[in-house]
Scaffold this motif. Structure first.
Motif, mmCIF file in Angstrom:
data_model
loop_
_atom_site.group_PDB
_atom_site.id
_atom_site.type_symbol
_atom_site.label_atom_id
_atom_site.label_comp_id
_atom_site.label_asym_id
_atom_site.label_seq_id
_atom_site.Cartn_x
_atom_site.Cartn_y
_atom_site.Cartn_z
ATOM 1 N N ILE A 21 3.176 -19.271 -0.328
ATOM 2 C CA ILE A 21 3.837 -18.286 -1.182
ATOM 3 C C ILE A 21 5.309 -18.149 -0.809
ATOM 4 C CG2 ILE A 21 3.922 -15.813 -1.785
ATOM 5 C CD1 ILE A 21 0.798 -15.859 -1.376
ATOM 6 N N TRP A 31 10.042 -13.369 -8.371
ATOM 7 C CA TRP A 31 9.488 -12.855 -7.119
ATOM 8 C C TRP A 31 10.563 -12.815 -6.042
ATOM 9 C CZ3 TRP A 31 5.121 -10.315 -6.856
ATOM 10 C CH2 TRP A 31 4.150 -10.540 -7.825
ATOM 11 N N ILE A 50 -1.155 -15.608 -7.608
ATOM 12 C CA ILE A 50 -0.109 -14.571 -7.644
ATOM 13 C C ILE A 50 0.236 -14.220 -9.080
ATOM 14 C CG2 ILE A 50 2.341 -14.136 -7.134
ATOM 15 C CD1 ILE A 50 0.590 -13.866 -4.661
ATOM 16 N N MET A 52 -0.001 -19.808 -6.091
ATOM 17 C CA MET A 52 0.938 -19.178 -7.021
ATOM 18 C C MET A 52 0.259 -18.873 -8.361
ATOM 19 S SD MET A 52 3.494 -18.464 -5.231
ATOM 20 C CE MET A 52 4.484 -17.735 -6.556
ATOM 21 N N SER A 112 7.232 -21.240 -1.933
ATOM 22 C CA SER A 112 7.433 -21.287 -3.387
ATOM 23 C C SER A 112 8.519 -20.315 -3.835
ATOM 24 C CB SER A 112 6.119 -20.966 -4.108
ATOM 25 O OG SER A 112 5.141 -21.948 -3.835
ATOM 26 N N SER A 151 0.186 -24.841 -2.933
ATOM 27 C CA SER A 151 1.190 -23.941 -3.517
ATOM 28 C C SER A 151 0.870 -23.634 -4.974
ATOM 29 C CB SER A 151 2.586 -24.560 -3.408
ATOM 30 O OG SER A 151 2.956 -24.699 -2.052
#
Length: 197
Positions: free
Chosen positions: A147, A178, A123, A120, A150, A116
């Motif tokens: 994703i 997000w 991301i 992330m 998270s 994770s």
């Protein structure tokens, strides 16, 4: 508002027999290629600024087949989005793993926490570089689940959400947070290509 459209790669022969597939570079099978082509046919009607892919062959093949129809100038590879490292259990079927390890995680497997954090970070990098743009991101089921977990505070993700080959998930950064718009969308796939255990 940065938008990311996540696509899980098409099916491989290992997916078809439920064989755990981590860092092995297994190519798409014919069904997986068809799934990728159908993703491309659907996604060509949307606007994307950039297409990014895991560097693993099954994801990159999917990205190439999608981009044949989307038509972006280049595919960018990001190692942050490689599939989870399953260590010694990689290559086993789900049933073989359950028998050998009694449903316990082997210490050689990359932890969900580490996975994770890695994905992330990727991301966040996309948001920094392509802030306010629309990104098409071709990755793996474990990556998408990390994703989702998270972003949703673990309401979705590992052990809760089944991510199908060729499925589409859409997330968006709204004022620094997000948001999941939808996940595991398979309506663009032929019925015969969306039934994936």
């Amino acid at each position: 508002m940065t938008k990311i459209c996540l696509v899980r790669h098409g099916e491989t022969d290992w997916n078809a027999v439920r064989r755990i597939q981590g860092r092995e570079d297994i190519p798409l099978n014919d069904k997986g290629k068809k799934q990728a082509e159908e993703c491309g046919h659907y996604l060509k009607d949307f606007y994307f600024d950039v297409i990014i892919s895991s560097p693993m062959v099954r994801a990159r093949q999917t990205a190439d087949l999608i981009n044949n129809q989307v038509g972006l100038p280049a595919i960018i590879e990001m190692a942050d989005f490689m599939e989870r490292d399953y260590g010694l259990v990689s290559g086993m079927t789900i049933e073989e793993k359950k028998k050998k390890f009694l449903n316990q995680e082997h210490p050689s497997v990359e932890s969900w926490e580490a996975l994770s954090q890695r994905v992330m970070k990727g991301i966040d990098t996309i948001h920094e570089i392509y802030k306010g743009q629309s990104v098409l991101l071709v990755v793996h089921g474990g990556v998408i689940n990390a994703i989702l977990g998270s972003i949703s505070n673990e309401e979705l993700g590992h052990g809760k959400t089944k991510i199908m080959n060729g499925s589409i998930t859409n997330i968006e950064n709204q004022n620094g947070t997000w948001v999941i718009h939808n996940y595991n969308q398979v309506g663009h796939l032929s019925l015969s290509y969306s039934n994936n255990d």
